[in-house]
Design a protein around this motif. Structure first.
Motif, PDB file in Angstrom:
ATOM      1  N   GLU A 205       6.148  -5.890  16.917  1.00  0.00           N
ATOM      2  CA  GLU A 205       7.174  -4.591  16.489  1.00  0.00           C
ATOM      3  C   GLU A 205       6.716  -4.325  15.453  1.00  0.00           C
ATOM      4  O   GLU A 205       7.071  -5.140  14.880  1.00  0.00           O
ATOM      5  N   VAL A 206       6.068  -2.747  14.691  1.00  0.00           N
ATOM      6  CA  VAL A 206       6.501  -1.781  13.317  1.00  0.00           C
ATOM      7  C   VAL A 206       7.835  -1.778  13.293  1.00  0.00           C
ATOM      8  O   VAL A 206       8.406  -0.927  14.339  1.00  0.00           O
ATOM      9  N   PHE A 207       8.106  -1.612  12.175  1.00  0.00           N
ATOM     10  CA  PHE A 207       9.795  -0.565  11.321  1.00  0.00           C
ATOM     11  C   PHE A 207       9.435   0.111  10.386  1.00  0.00           C
ATOM     12  O   PHE A 207       8.516  -0.295   9.812  1.00  0.00           O
ATOM     13  N   ARG A 208      10.266   1.251  10.444  1.00  0.00           N
ATOM     14  CA  ARG A 208      10.111   2.039   9.405  1.00  0.00           C
ATOM     15  C   ARG A 208      11.040   1.296   8.507  1.00  0.00           C
ATOM     16  O   ARG A 208      12.092   1.731   9.184  1.00  0.00           O
ATOM     17  N   VAL A 209      10.703   1.672   7.521  1.00  0.00           N
ATOM     18  CA  VAL A 209      11.900   1.425   6.048  1.00  0.00           C
ATOM     19  C   VAL A 209      12.616   2.682   6.264  1.00  0.00           C
ATOM     20  O   VAL A 209      12.555   3.996   5.432  1.00  0.00           O
TER      21      VAL A 209
ATOM     22  N   THR B  76       0.965  -1.115  -0.124  1.00  0.00           N
ATOM     23  CA  THR B  76      -0.379   0.011  -0.351  1.00  0.00           C
ATOM     24  C   THR B  76       0.814   0.638  -0.087  1.00  0.00           C
ATOM     25  O   THR B  76       1.928   1.338   0.034  1.00  0.00           O
ATOM     26  N   SER B  77       0.045   2.907   0.167  1.00  0.00           N
ATOM     27  CA  SER B  77       0.694   3.934  -0.293  1.00  0.00           C
ATOM     28  C   SER B  77       1.752   3.970   1.223  1.00  0.00           C
ATOM     29  O   SER B  77       3.321   4.764   1.374  1.00  0.00           O
ATOM     30  N   ALA B  78       1.683   3.706   2.446  1.00  0.00           N
ATOM     31  CA  ALA B  78       2.332   3.509   3.550  1.00  0.00           C
ATOM     32  C   ALA B  78       2.728   2.436   4.498  1.00  0.00           C
ATOM     33  O   ALA B  78       3.422   2.208   5.077  1.00  0.00           O
ATOM     34  N   ASN B  79       2.231   1.282   3.961  1.00  0.00           N
ATOM     35  CA  ASN B  79       3.325   0.162   4.869  1.00  0.00           C
ATOM     36  C   ASN B  79       3.348  -0.810   3.888  1.00  0.00           C
ATOM     37  O   ASN B  79       2.691  -1.128   2.512  1.00  0.00           O
ATOM     38  N   VAL B  80       4.092  -1.885   4.234  1.00  0.00           N
ATOM     39  CA  VAL B  80       4.286  -3.797   3.158  1.00  0.00           C
ATOM     40  C   VAL B  80       4.176  -4.916   4.001  1.00  0.00           C
ATOM     41  O   VAL B  80       4.729  -4.788   5.152  1.00  0.00           O
ATOM     42  N   THR B  81       3.087  -5.820   3.714  1.00  0.00           N
ATOM     43  CA  THR B  81       3.455  -6.464   4.770  1.00  0.00           C
ATOM     44  C   THR B  81       3.343  -7.751   3.970  1.00  0.00           C
ATOM     45  O   THR B  81       3.037  -8.183   2.681  1.00  0.00           O
ATOM     46  N   THR B  82       3.710  -8.822   4.560  1.00  0.00           N
ATOM     47  CA  THR B  82       3.370 -10.209   4.419  1.00  0.00           C
ATOM     48  C   THR B  82       2.597 -11.056   4.845  1.00  0.00           C
ATOM     49  O   THR B  82       2.616 -11.216   6.371  1.00  0.00           O
ATOM     50  N   GLY B  83       2.343 -12.275   4.123  1.00  0.00           N
ATOM     51  CA  GLY B  83       0.988 -13.431   4.530  1.00  0.00           C
ATOM     52  C   GLY B  83       0.079 -14.115   4.063  1.00  0.00           C
ATOM     53  O   GLY B  83       0.439 -13.563   3.058  1.00  0.00           O
ATOM     54  N   GLU B  84      -0.217 -15.075   4.434  1.00  0.00           N
ATOM     55  CA  GLU B  84      -1.742 -16.030   4.156  1.00  0.00           C
ATOM     56  C   GLU B  84      -2.440 -14.294   4.516  1.00  0.00           C
ATOM     57  O   GLU B  84      -3.034 -13.915   4.497  1.00  0.00           O
ATOM     58  N   CYS B  85      -3.277 -15.020   3.115  1.00  0.00           N
ATOM     59  CA  CYS B  85      -4.648 -13.574   2.636  1.00  0.00           C
ATOM     60  C   CYS B  85      -5.453 -14.610   1.802  1.00  0.00           C
ATOM     61  O   CYS B  85      -4.728 -15.472   0.862  1.00  0.00           O
ATOM     62  N   GLU B  86      -6.694 -14.149   2.095  1.00  0.00           N
ATOM     63  CA  GLU B  86      -7.726 -14.676   1.032  1.00  0.00           C
ATOM     64  C   GLU B  86      -8.565 -14.230   0.004  1.00  0.00           C
ATOM     65  O   GLU B  86      -8.774 -13.420   0.149  1.00  0.00           O
ATOM     66  N   ARG B  87      -9.163 -14.492  -1.217  1.00  0.00           N
ATOM     67  CA  ARG B  87      -9.539 -13.382  -1.864  1.00  0.00           C
ATOM     68  C   ARG B  87     -10.908 -13.948  -2.191  1.00  0.00           C
ATOM     69  O   ARG B  87     -11.108 -14.745  -2.470  1.00  0.00           O
TER      70      ARG B  87
ATOM     71  N   HIS C  47      -5.263  -7.444   7.586  1.00  0.00           N
ATOM     72  CA  HIS C  47      -5.534  -6.673   9.017  1.00  0.00           C
ATOM     73  C   HIS C  47      -4.549  -6.342   9.386  1.00  0.00           C
ATOM     74  O   HIS C  47      -4.983  -4.723   9.637  1.00  0.00           O
ATOM     75  N   ILE C  48      -3.434  -6.986   9.041  1.00  0.00           N
ATOM     76  CA  ILE C  48      -2.235  -6.426   9.752  1.00  0.00           C
ATOM     77  C   ILE C  48      -1.681  -5.193   8.942  1.00  0.00           C
ATOM     78  O   ILE C  48      -1.016  -4.195  10.017  1.00  0.00           O
ATOM     79  N   GLY C  49      -2.094  -5.313   8.002  1.00  0.00           N
ATOM     80  CA  GLY C  49      -1.583  -4.666   6.690  1.00  0.00           C
ATOM     81  C   GLY C  49      -2.316  -2.825   6.904  1.00  0.00           C
ATOM     82  O   GLY C  49      -1.392  -2.196   6.852  1.00  0.00           O
ATOM     83  N   ALA C  50      -3.706  -3.124   6.709  1.00  0.00           N
ATOM     84  CA  ALA C  50      -4.278  -2.066   7.329  1.00  0.00           C
ATOM     85  C   ALA C  50      -4.093  -1.083   8.645  1.00  0.00           C
ATOM     86  O   ALA C  50      -3.968  -0.026   8.797  1.00  0.00           O
TER      87      ALA C  50
ATOM     88  N   GLN D 237       4.062  -2.149  18.961  1.00  0.00           N
ATOM     89  CA  GLN D 237       2.687  -1.661  19.100  1.00  0.00           C
ATOM     90  C   GLN D 237       1.282  -2.240  19.085  1.00  0.00           C
ATOM     91  O   GLN D 237       1.453  -3.468  18.904  1.00  0.00           O
ATOM     92  N   GLN D 238       0.795  -1.809  19.525  1.00  0.00           N
ATOM     93  CA  GLN D 238      -0.742  -2.667  19.977  1.00  0.00           C
ATOM     94  C   GLN D 238      -1.872  -1.779  19.154  1.00  0.00           C
ATOM     95  O   GLN D 238      -2.260  -0.652  19.176  1.00  0.00           O
ATOM     96  N   LEU D 239      -1.865  -3.278  17.897  1.00  0.00           N
ATOM     97  CA  LEU D 239      -2.918  -2.846  16.667  1.00  0.00           C
ATOM     98  C   LEU D 239      -4.392  -3.424  17.318  1.00  0.00           C
ATOM     99  O   LEU D 239      -4.138  -4.431  17.988  1.00  0.00           O
ATOM    100  N   LYS D 240      -5.366  -2.242  17.084  1.00  0.00           N
ATOM    101  CA  LYS D 240      -6.587  -2.766  16.836  1.00  0.00           C
ATOM    102  C   LYS D 240      -7.113  -3.834  16.161  1.00  0.00           C
ATOM    103  O   LYS D 240      -6.204  -3.691  14.848  1.00  0.00           O
ATOM    104  N   GLY D 241      -7.755  -4.802  17.262  1.00  0.00           N
ATOM    105  CA  GLY D 241      -8.089  -5.427  17.048  1.00  0.00           C
ATOM    106  C   GLY D 241      -7.179  -7.183  17.018  1.00  0.00           C
ATOM    107  O   GLY D 241      -7.608  -8.211  16.795  1.00  0.00           O
ATOM    108  N   LEU D 242      -5.945  -6.844  17.704  1.00  0.00           N
ATOM    109  CA  LEU D 242      -4.896  -7.753  17.551  1.00  0.00           C
ATOM    110  C   LEU D 242      -4.841  -8.031  19.287  1.00  0.00           C
ATOM    111  O   LEU D 242      -4.482  -7.669  20.023  1.00  0.00           O
ATOM    112  N   PRO D 243      -4.372  -9.366  19.531  1.00  0.00           N
ATOM    113  CA  PRO D 243      -3.626  -9.686  21.038  1.00  0.00           C
ATOM    114  C   PRO D 243      -2.905  -9.358  21.449  1.00  0.00           C
ATOM    115  O   PRO D 243      -2.497  -9.416  22.856  1.00  0.00           O
TER     116      PRO D 243
END
Length: 81
Positions: free
Chosen positions: A75-79, A6-17, A28-31, A65-71
């Protein structure tokens, strides 16, 4: 695993279309990480940082960081190029 950019983050993992929509924990994590980014920032998770070893990219930890919806905190990093 499918990378998501996305314009503000990069994430990877399993997703479903489902039709035109994407879902799954990676989405969810990417958002949530993207919502933390300021103008011109690219933020990412530890997973992307670890998978980028040897790429020449530099990462600055922004701490857990405590991300909404995650228990658990994430850890978040700036590229840094």
């Amino acid at each position: 695993m499918a990378p998501m950019l996305t314009s503000a983050n990069v994430t990877t993992g399993e997703c479903e279309r489902r039709g035109d929509e994407w879902s799954g924990m990676a989405v969810h994590i990417g958002a949530r990480i993207g919502a933390l980014a300021g103008p011109g920032e690219v933020l990412t998770s530890r997973t992307v940082r670890d998978l980028s070893a040897g790429s020449g990219l530099a990462f600055e930890s922004l701490g857990a960081q405590q991300l909404k919806g995650l228990p658990e905190e994430t850890e978040v990093f700036r590229v840094r190029g």
